[in-house]
Design an enzyme around this catalytic site. Structure first.
Site, PDB file in Angstrom:
ATOM      1  N   SER A  10       0.851  -1.192   0.000  1.00  0.00           N
ATOM      2  CA  SER A  10       0.000   0.000   0.000  1.00  0.00           C
ATOM      3  C   SER A  10       0.883   1.236   0.000  1.00  0.00           C
ATOM      4  O   SER A  10       2.007   1.202   0.518  1.00  0.00           O
ATOM      5  CB  SER A  10      -0.851  -0.021   1.265  1.00  0.00           C
ATOM      6  N   SER A  11       0.357   2.327  -0.520  1.00  0.00           N
ATOM      7  CA  SER A  11       1.174   3.552  -0.591  1.00  0.00           C
ATOM      8  C   SER A  11       1.443   4.152   0.802  1.00  0.00           C
ATOM      9  O   SER A  11       2.295   5.031   0.926  1.00  0.00           O
ATOM     10  CB  SER A  11       0.500   4.585  -1.488  1.00  0.00           C
ATOM     11  N   CYS A  12       0.743   3.680   1.831  1.00  0.00           N
ATOM     12  CA  CYS A  12       0.982   4.237   3.168  1.00  0.00           C
ATOM     13  C   CYS A  12       2.280   3.726   3.807  1.00  0.00           C
ATOM     14  O   CYS A  12       2.626   4.122   4.908  1.00  0.00           O
ATOM     15  CB  CYS A  12      -0.182   3.961   4.098  1.00  0.00           C
ATOM     16  N   TYR A  70      -0.490  -0.739  10.337  1.00  0.00           N
ATOM     17  CA  TYR A  70      -0.720  -1.362   9.028  1.00  0.00           C
ATOM     18  C   TYR A  70       0.509  -1.188   8.132  1.00  0.00           C
ATOM     19  O   TYR A  70       0.953  -2.129   7.465  1.00  0.00           O
ATOM     20  CB  TYR A  70      -1.949  -0.703   8.396  1.00  0.00           C
ATOM     21  N   LYS A  90       2.942  -3.982   6.365  1.00  0.00           N
ATOM     22  CA  LYS A  90       3.154  -4.036   4.908  1.00  0.00           C
ATOM     23  C   LYS A  90       4.649  -3.896   4.569  1.00  0.00           C
ATOM     24  O   LYS A  90       5.141  -4.527   3.628  1.00  0.00           O
ATOM     25  CB  LYS A  90       2.324  -2.959   4.201  1.00  0.00           C
ATOM     26  N   HIS A 113     -12.930   3.388   3.078  1.00  0.00           N
ATOM     27  CA  HIS A 113     -12.091   4.489   2.609  1.00  0.00           C
ATOM     28  C   HIS A 113     -12.984   5.645   2.153  1.00  0.00           C
ATOM     29  O   HIS A 113     -14.202   5.499   2.042  1.00  0.00           O
ATOM     30  CB  HIS A 113     -11.202   4.012   1.447  1.00  0.00           C
TER      31      HIS A 113
HETATM   32  O1  GFB Z   1      -9.547   6.945   2.387  1.00  0.00           O
HETATM   33  P1  GFB Z   1      -9.132   7.240   3.777  1.00  0.00           P
HETATM   34  O2  GFB Z   1      -9.940   6.641   4.847  1.00  0.00           O
HETATM   35  O3  GFB Z   1      -7.665   6.820   4.003  1.00  0.00           O
HETATM   36  O4  GFB Z   1      -9.191   8.853   3.985  1.00  0.00           O
HETATM   37  P2  GFB Z   1      -6.160   7.375   3.880  1.00  0.00           P
HETATM   38  C1  GFB Z   1      -8.622   9.743   3.081  1.00  0.00           C
HETATM   39  C2  GFB Z   1      -8.954  11.166   3.488  1.00  0.00           C
HETATM   40  O5  GFB Z   1     -10.357  11.396   3.285  1.00  0.00           O
HETATM   41  C3  GFB Z   1      -8.680  11.530   4.951  1.00  0.00           C
HETATM   42  C4  GFB Z   1     -10.917  11.997   4.419  1.00  0.00           C
HETATM   43  O6  GFB Z   1      -8.182  12.847   5.007  1.00  0.00           O
HETATM   44  C5  GFB Z   1     -10.071  11.452   5.567  1.00  0.00           C
HETATM   45  O7  GFB Z   1     -10.220  12.253   6.731  1.00  0.00           O
HETATM   46  N1  GFB Z   1     -12.355  11.688   4.506  1.00  0.00           N
HETATM   47  C6  GFB Z   1     -13.346  12.602   4.351  1.00  0.00           C
HETATM   48  C7  GFB Z   1     -12.916  10.507   4.770  1.00  0.00           C
HETATM   49  N2  GFB Z   1     -14.541  12.038   4.553  1.00  0.00           N
HETATM   50  C8  GFB Z   1     -14.308  10.720   4.808  1.00  0.00           C
HETATM   51  C9  GFB Z   1     -15.179   9.636   5.099  1.00  0.00           C
HETATM   52  O8  GFB Z   1     -16.396   9.743   5.157  1.00  0.00           O
HETATM   53  N3  GFB Z   1     -14.577   8.421   5.278  1.00  0.00           N
HETATM   54  C10 GFB Z   1     -13.224   8.259   5.204  1.00  0.00           C
HETATM   55  N4  GFB Z   1     -12.716   7.029   5.377  1.00  0.00           N
HETATM   56  N5  GFB Z   1     -12.372   9.299   4.988  1.00  0.00           N
HETATM   57  C11 GFB Z   1      -5.742   4.888   4.394  1.00  0.00           C
HETATM   58  C12 GFB Z   1      -4.827   4.190   5.340  1.00  0.00           C
HETATM   59  O9  GFB Z   1      -5.392   6.199   4.536  1.00  0.00           O
HETATM   60  O10 GFB Z   1      -5.555   4.562   3.038  1.00  0.00           O
HETATM   61  C13 GFB Z   1      -4.592   2.789   4.990  1.00  0.00           C
HETATM   62  O11 GFB Z   1      -5.314   4.366   6.648  1.00  0.00           O
HETATM   63  C14 GFB Z   1      -4.332   2.581   3.524  1.00  0.00           C
HETATM   64  O12 GFB Z   1      -3.531   2.315   5.741  1.00  0.00           O
HETATM   65  C15 GFB Z   1      -5.374   3.241   2.693  1.00  0.00           C
HETATM   66  O13 GFB Z   1      -3.065   3.046   3.156  1.00  0.00           O
HETATM   67  C16 GFB Z   1      -5.114   3.148   1.211  1.00  0.00           C
HETATM   68  O14 GFB Z   1      -5.762   7.555   2.451  1.00  0.00           O
HETATM   69  O15 GFB Z   1      -5.937   8.559   4.739  1.00  0.00           O
END
Ligand code: GFB
Length: 319
Positions: A108-110, A137, A141, A180
């Protein structure tokens, strides 16, 4: 891979694994060995070792993992590190013992440092501190990448790693607590439209930037890279383009046709400020993504929220 080779797709019921399986089938591969998590618990070493000894697959796509969005990562920190470490250690070691010809590990890119220069090259791995919300996580990875690297160096195993950017697709998780951002916003805007809700809440400031890749494109890239004779041991897979969460919200609002307000809940974390992969290595290997973001989001929206079958399916998956 020859059409008759035995291929094990670990995680074939997940969004990524199912897309890889579909792509392989489209290309004429037909000799698969598959197990659901009820049939084979990949965290259980004895079960995994006996499965590999019995089945002896030729090729392995390791797409099984515990995954989730920012909140799930930050909440279930123990499961995110433990489950992923167990799965990787068991599958990669068993693949070595049973003589697998080639294994592809999906990361994953994280895994890259929180403040890595952008776009992020593969060589930036382990050059700085990680994003705290998904550190467990990411550590798991990174361990998977290092396992592949070590077995490759010591035993000459043909084990490689690919690092996909943020993915989305029809078989995504639409549960608002664990998903996500992209599936979450599709669901939030769709339900707000149906319920004539005055506003939709987007987490964070809307300022972080993310790159999104349609999962069918990822699957195509994985099969493409698996079939290369010579390839690097770590390859980023992305589009090379990103947008802010606020821009994503506006795009999804337009696709769904919601006319209310968008508000930001800054009590929720932003996570990494920016995560744009450098895809020059991938391009130099001859692969580029095909699905533009808007087209991909429309496909998911139509299949999951507008079609009858999708609605039933998504309700089942979104509880
Ligand atoms: O997609 P996401 O949950 O993961 O959140 P990450 C990306 C951004 O979207 C963050 C915002 O800044 C969130 O605060 N966001 C806005 C939301 N509204 C929402 C919502 O309703 N739900 C969610 N989930 N986010 C994950 C990692 O990071 O990405 C994992 O935690 C993994 O480890 C994955 O790498 C691909 O991109 O921040």
């Amino acid at each position: 891979m020859h059409p008759t080779d035995k291929i094990y797709v670990a995680g074939h019921r997940g969004m990524v694994g199912s897309a890889i399986l579909k792509r392989l089938q489209e290309l004429g591969y037909s000799h698969f060995v598959l197990r659901t998590s009820e049939e084979l618990d990949l965290r259980n070493q004895a079960q995994v070792f006996s499965f590999f000894q019995q089945e002896k697959p030729d090729y392995v796509f390791l797409a099984a993992a515990r995954v989730g969005g920012i909140l799930a990562n930050n909440t279930f920190r123990a499961e995110f590190i433990y489950d992923n470490l167990q799965i990787e250690a068991n599958v990669i070691h068993a693949a070595y013992l049973s003589g697998v010809k080639k294994l592809m590990f999906l990361g994953s890119s994280c895994i890259y440092p929180r403040l890595a220069p952008q776009p992020i090259k593969e060589s930036y791995l382990l050059t700085g501190p990680l994003e705290p919300t998904n550190e467990p996580y990411a550590i798991a990875k990174i361990a998977g990448i290092k396992l592949c690297e070590a077995y490759r160096a010591q035993y000459g195993c043909h084990f490689i790693s690919v690092m996909p950017t943020n993915l989305y697709g029809i078989h995504d998780n639409f549960d608002l607590a664990t998903s996500h951002v992209l599936p979450a916003l599709l669901r939030k805007f769709h339900e707000a439209k149906l319920n004539h809700a005055p506003e939709v809440v987007v987490w964070g400031t809307g300022k972080p930037r993310r790159e999104f890749l349609y999962v069918d494109d990822l699957a195509d890239a994985c099969v493409y890279l698996m079939n290369l004779e010579e390839e690097p041991d770590l390859v980023n897979i992305g589009t090379g383009e990103d947008l802010s969460i606020a821009e994503l919200a506006t795009l999804i609002q337009k696709i769904v046709g919601y006319t209310g307000k968008v508000v930001y809940d800054t009590s929720k974390p932003d996570g990494t400020p920016r995560k744009l992969l450098d895809v020059s290595l991938l391009h130099s290997l001859g692969w580029r993504h095909k699905t533009p973001l808007e087209e991909g989001i429309r496909k998911v929206y139509e299949a999951v929220f507008l079609s009858q079958a999708g609605q039933t399916d998504h309700k089942k998956r979104a509880v």
